[in-house]
Each structure stands twice: as structure tokens, then as C-alpha cells.
Design an enzyme around this catalytic site. Structure first.
Site, short mmCIF file in Angstrom:
data_model
loop_
_atom_site.label_atom_id
_atom_site.label_comp_id
_atom_site.label_asym_id
_atom_site.label_seq_id
_atom_site.Cartn_x
_atom_site.Cartn_y
_atom_site.Cartn_z
CD GLN A 17 -2.80 1.33 2.39
OE1 GLN A 17 -3.34 2.39 2.63
NE2 GLN A 17 -3.01 0.27 3.15
CE LYS A 136 10.61 -9.06 5.30
NZ LYS A 136 10.06 -10.32 4.78
CB VAL A 137 7.22 -1.46 9.33
CG1 VAL A 137 6.05 -0.59 9.76
CG2 VAL A 137 8.26 -1.51 10.44
CD GLU A 139 -1.82 2.06 8.22
OE1 GLU A 139 -1.61 2.33 7.04
OE2 GLU A 139 -1.88 2.93 9.11
CG ASP A 168 0.57 0.87 4.67
OD1 ASP A 168 1.77 0.85 4.96
OD2 ASP A 168 -0.16 -0.12 4.74
N GLY A 247 -8.04 20.19 19.90
CA GLY A 247 -7.68 21.59 19.66
C GLY A 247 -8.22 22.46 20.78
N GLY A 248 -8.32 23.74 20.52
CA GLY A 248 -8.75 24.67 21.56
C GLY A 248 -10.27 24.77 21.71
CD GLN A 249 -12.91 27.18 19.60
OE1 GLN A 249 -13.78 27.17 20.47
NE2 GLN A 249 -12.30 28.30 19.22
N1 COA Z 1 12.05 -10.12 -9.34
C1 COA Z 1 12.73 -10.87 -8.46
N2 COA Z 1 12.69 -10.67 -7.12
C2 COA Z 1 11.90 -9.68 -6.68
C3 COA Z 1 11.17 -8.85 -7.54
C4 COA Z 1 11.25 -9.10 -8.95
N3 COA Z 1 10.60 -8.38 -9.84
N4 COA Z 1 10.48 -7.96 -6.80
C5 COA Z 1 10.76 -8.22 -5.50
N5 COA Z 1 11.63 -9.24 -5.43
C6 COA Z 1 12.21 -9.83 -4.21
C7 COA Z 1 13.01 -8.84 -3.41
O1 COA Z 1 14.28 -8.65 -4.00
C8 COA Z 1 13.07 -9.54 -2.06
O2 COA Z 1 14.07 -10.55 -2.09
P1 COA Z 1 15.19 -10.77 -0.93
O3 COA Z 1 14.43 -10.82 0.36
O4 COA Z 1 15.81 -12.06 -1.33
O5 COA Z 1 16.12 -9.63 -0.97
C9 COA Z 1 11.76 -10.27 -2.01
O6 COA Z 1 11.19 -10.20 -3.32
C10 COA Z 1 10.70 -9.82 -1.02
O7 COA Z 1 10.69 -8.44 -0.81
P2 COA Z 1 10.20 -7.85 0.60
O8 COA Z 1 10.13 -6.38 0.47
O9 COA Z 1 11.08 -8.39 1.67
O10 COA Z 1 8.71 -8.43 0.72
P3 COA Z 1 7.95 -9.08 1.97
O11 COA Z 1 6.64 -9.51 1.43
O12 COA Z 1 8.75 -10.10 2.67
O13 COA Z 1 7.76 -7.85 2.99
C11 COA Z 1 6.95 -5.68 3.66
C12 COA Z 1 6.72 -6.92 2.80
C13 COA Z 1 5.90 -4.65 3.31
C14 COA Z 1 6.83 -6.04 5.16
C15 COA Z 1 8.38 -5.11 3.39
O14 COA Z 1 8.52 -4.92 2.00
C16 COA Z 1 8.68 -3.81 4.11
O15 COA Z 1 8.94 -3.76 5.31
N6 COA Z 1 8.68 -2.69 3.36
C17 COA Z 1 9.04 -1.39 3.86
C18 COA Z 1 7.95 -0.78 4.68
C19 COA Z 1 6.63 -0.74 3.97
O16 COA Z 1 6.49 -0.16 2.91
N7 COA Z 1 5.61 -1.30 4.63
C20 COA Z 1 4.24 -1.09 4.27
C21 COA Z 1 3.76 -1.90 3.17
S1 COA Z 1 2.13 -1.39 2.86
#
Ligand code: COA
Length: 415
Positions: A17, A136-137, A139, A168, A247-249
Site C-alpha cells: 500500500q 519489516k513494517v 500499517e 501506509d 484543539g482549543g475548541q
Molecule cells: N524479481 C525478483 N525478485 C523480486 C522482484 C522481482 N521483480 N520484486 C521483488 N523481489 C524480491 C526482493 O528482492 C526480495 O528478495 P530478498 O528478500 O531475497 O532480498 C523479495 O522479493 C521480497 O521483498 P520484501 O520487500 O522483503 O517483501 P515481503 O513480502 O517479505 O515484505 C513488507 C513486505 C511490506 C513487510 C516489506 O517490504 C517492508 O517492510 N517494506 C518497507 C515498509 C513498507 O512499505 N511497509 C508497508 C507496506 S504497505
């Protein structure tokens, strides 16, 4: 008609998102947003919370309008070369991978700069540099870490997260501002730069008033507009303020006619000081306008609870829309609690393009939230989200690949 970001090309590496909100806004302002996805799967939200089998979910379609989709395996050596070609052609790379993922792909800031020194690299991360930077984070984690949850809800209950996706979508908005600012600076310096919007920081920015209150609390030990005053106790940290105005109101949510069966038959009522006499007249408590116990904001603070109970006796005799109509005549600030159903059906929101009906080849018609930011010289036309890899051939051709090369890359699994 031209668009504000005509000619700006965005290499969109975002998913879920936060990042997609940002690039969708840029697309609405006219940027060419090329979303890079993994072949076969794509953005994970395409298949999350599906309401129709095998069709891109509303989660995905509502966050990815006006974009093009290409599928590239960025871990495949030939796929990496395609990505390099894209980096050379684009102005901005936007990503919200988990920390370090872009580096692990081989696209460090240094490498990107070698390929294109004008490239702006914009990232959403959960946390900025510090003890949690590798986490990792999602919303609600951001809402909790940014101060929203501890200050939301009622005093006698647990912390509460908000329906508004401030972690997000809120951070996506912050990132979009950072990107257009960096694009502007680039017109002067010719250089790209890194843009970081951490979700904790974005949420905290939206909770600015609560850090204000923390310092007020530390200085004075109390905050008179909070429901804890005067009978409750304050601890060391800003407490949950229920529906107090912040707020103030002073304000509160009050029941309206039908509240027994309709969970949204409520109105937000603000006892704004300049219209106090009018409020007294409307609710039939004329004497409060001159009574020293009620006449001034300071005098009212100790018994706000009773005042709102009295006003509620009046609002309960009206529907929220009737109350709104009457109160607006007297310039008394108030707002009905609108359900999503009411908002979806509201004609004025359709008219302004804030709610838009979109047609999609596999899903059919659905509603979405259009661009909430209106530019008079850059109107937004909401176009459906792309199917997975719908524009791979088109974008590859624009990059200069021949049909034979495209076919070979496809066979190699690079695209
Ligand atoms: N081709 C090949 N590999 C790809 C790719 C593509 N086109 N697109 C993504 N990947 C790979 C990435 O390189 C990564 O690989 P690695 O872990 O071996 O380096 C892998 O896919 C997964 O990416 P990741 O971002 O770790 O996804 P996730 O599903 O495990 O985590 C989140 C999801 C949202 C928790 C994480 O991306 C995150 O913390 N993001 C930052 C904060 C954020 O935006 N959070 C809110 C999301 S709404």
C-alpha cells in the site's frame, strides 16, 4: 490538456500500500509510472482479499490506477540488464522493499548513480536509521510506533488503531512530496538524490499535536480539554482522549435519532466559543449564555461532560442530517458520522471526482477514491490498473529491444 508531471518517468518498484499510494498520485499528476513486478505473481495485493476468484483484488486495483505493468525477474542476470536500461531511462525509482532488498538485488545507491546520476531514489521504510531500521513494517506497526495508537481510544480501554491508513497511505503522501521536491531541486543542480520517508516518522508527523500535549503535560501536570480533566488522573504520558477535539475548541461525538439501531447515527459537535450563545438557544438552555458557570470557555471546561450530555439530549431528537442542517444555519461547527455506504453514494463526491467509477476488463465496474488533490491546470483522469505484465512488450520496445530479443528474454525467464 497537459499534466503537471508530463515527461517524468517513474520506475515503480513498489508493492502493497504505502509505495503504490505514492506512485498512483504521481501517475495522476501525469507521470509515466512503470510498475516492475515479478512474473507469475506480481504485487502480492493482486491476490489478497479477493472478492472475485482469479481477478485482481480491489486492494490492488484501487492503489494502482494509471500505471503500466512490466514483469521482470530482477534476480536473473538478463533481467538485471533490462532493469539497468530502465534506470537509465527513468527520472525516479520508487521502492518500498524490506530494508536491504534493493542492495541485495545489486542496485545500491552507488550503482544506480553510476547508471544515471540524475536518478532520484525514493524509499518508504518502516523506521529511519536507528535500532529498528532493519525491521519489516506494516500499517498498524507504524501506527503503534508513531504515537497514534497510544493516543487513540478511550482512557479505560487498550490502545486503538485508526481506520485511516496513516502509516501506509500517509507515508506514501509524504514520499510523493519528497519526490516532487527532489525533482524541483534537480532542475537547479542536475543531480538526483535519495528520498526517505519512514513510516514511524510519517505517523509521528501526523501526531504532532500529541507531542505538543506531552510537553504541556510535563509542564503543567494537566490538560483541561482532555476528558480526564477534572475528575480523572493524568499519568506521565499523553492519555487517550476519546473523541475530544484535540484543539482549543472542545468537541465530542453525540448520539442522534436512530442511534439505537444505526451504528452511525451520531454527530461530531464542537462547542466553538464564538457561537456559544447560539448553541444555548438551539438546545433550549438560553440561561447558560449568561450564567457565569457556563458563559466563558474557561468556566465551561470543568463540566464539559455535563454540557455535552445536555446537547446530546437535543441531538437525540434529530437525525444527524437534520441536526447538521439546523446547526449550520447558526454557523455551529459540526459533522455527521458518515458510513462508507453513505460516502459511496454521495453525489457531490462523484461530481468532484473524489469517488470515481472505473471499468476493468476482468472485474467490471467498481468504485475507487480518485485524486484528492485537485489542480486547475492538471486535471486527473482515473484509468484502470494494469493487468500483470500488460505493458511488458510495449515498454521493452520503447527501450529499444527488437521482437526477437523480447522473445529470447521471455524464453530465458528474464521477463
Ligand atoms: N524479481 C525478483 N525478485 C523480486 C522482484 C522481482 N521483480 N520484486 C521483488 N523481489 C524480491 C526482493 O528482492 C526480495 O528478495 P530478498 O528478500 O531475497 O532480498 C523479495 O522479493 C521480497 O521483498 P520484501 O520487500 O522483503 O517483501 P515481503 O513480502 O517479505 O515484505 C513488507 C513486505 C511490506 C513487510 C516489506 O517490504 C517492508 O517492510 N517494506 C518497507 C515498509 C513498507 O512499505 N511497509 C508497508 C507496506 S504497505
Amino acid at each position: 490538456m497537459s499534466k503537471a508531471l508530463d515527461g517524468v518517468r517513474i520506475l515503480d518498484f513498489t508493492h502493497v500500500q504505502s509505495g503504490p499510494t505514492c506512485t498512483q498520485l504521481l501517475a495522476w499528476f501525469g507521470a509515466d509510472v512503470i510498475k516492475v513486478e515479478r512474473a507469475g505473481a506480481g504485487d502480492i495485493t493482486r491476490e489478497q482479499l479477493r472478492d472475485i476468484p482469479d481477478v485482481d483484488s480491489l486492494y490492488f486495483t484501487m492503489l494502482n490506477h494509471n500505471k503500466r505493468s512490466v514483469t521482470i525477474d530482477t534476480k536473473n542476470p538478463e533481467g538485471k540488464l533490462v532493469l539497468e536500461a530502465l534506470i537509465q531511462k527513468c527520472d525516479v525509482l520508487v521502492e518500498n522493499f524490506a530494508p536491504g532488498a534493493l542492495d541485495r538485488m545489486g542496485f545500491t545507491w552507488e550503482r544506480i548513480q553510476e547508471l544515471n546520476p540524475r536518478m532520484i531514489v525514493a524509499s518508504v521504510k518502516g523506521f529511519g536509521p536507528g535500532p529498528y531500521e532493519d525491521c519489516k513494517v506494516y500499517e498498524n506497526v507504524a501506527q503503534c510506533a508513531g504515537g497514534a495508537a497510544s493516543t487513540t481510544g478511550f482512557d479505560d480501554g487498550p490502545p486503538v488503531v485508526s481506520g485511516a491508513q496513516i502509516g501506509d497511505s500517509g507515508t506514501g503522501l509524504h514520499l510523493a512530496l519528497g519526490i516532487v521536491t527532489a525533482l524541483y531541486q534537480r532542475t537547479l543542480t542536475g543531480r538526483g538524490q535519495k528520498v526517505l520517508a519512514a513510516m514511524q516518522d510519517g505517523v509521528l508527523n501526523l501526531c504532532r499535536v500529541k507531542l505538543r500535549d506531552q510537553q504541556r503535560l510535563e509542564r503543567t501536570g494537566t490538560m483541561k480539554e482532555y476528558p480526564q480533566y477534572p475528575n480523572g488522573t493524568f499519568g506521565e504520558a499523553v492519555p487517550r482522549a476519546g473523541n475530544a477535539s484535540g484543539g482549543g475548541q472542545p468537541g465530542w461525538i453525540l448520539k442522534c435519532k436512530g442511534w439505537e439501531t444505526d451504528p452511525n447515527a451520531y454527530i461530531y459537535f464542537i462547542t466553538q466559543a464564538p457561537v456559544w450563545a447560539k448553541i444555548c438557544n438551539v438546545i433550549g438552555k438560553e440561561e447558560w449564555a449568561t450564567d457565569p458557570n457556563y458563559a466563558t470557555p474557561a468556566a465551561r471546561l470543568p463540566h464539559l461532560k455535563d454540557i455535552f450530555a445536555e446537547i446530546e439530549r437535543w441531538t437525540m431528537t434529530k437525525t444527524k442530517f437534520e441536526a447538521m442542517q439546523i446547526l449550520n444555519k447558526y454557523d455551529i461547527p459540526c459533522g455527521p458520522i458518515l458510513s462508507m455506504k453513505e460516502i459511496a453514494e454521495e453525489p457531490s463526491l462523484r461530481k468532484t471526482g473524489t469517488i470515481v467509477e472505473v471499468d476493468h476488463p476482468t472485474r467490471g465496474k467498481y468504485l475507487t477514491v480518485g485524486n484528492p488533490i485537485k489542480l486547475s491546470d492538471s486535471p486527473t483522469e482515473v484509468k484502470r490498473s494494469p493487468l500483470l505484465g500488460e505493458h511488458t512488450d510495449e515498454v521493452m520496445t520503447e527501450l529499444g529491444y527488437s521482437p526477437e530479443q523480447i522473445s529470447a528474454l521471455r524464453t530465458a525467464g528474464a521477463i
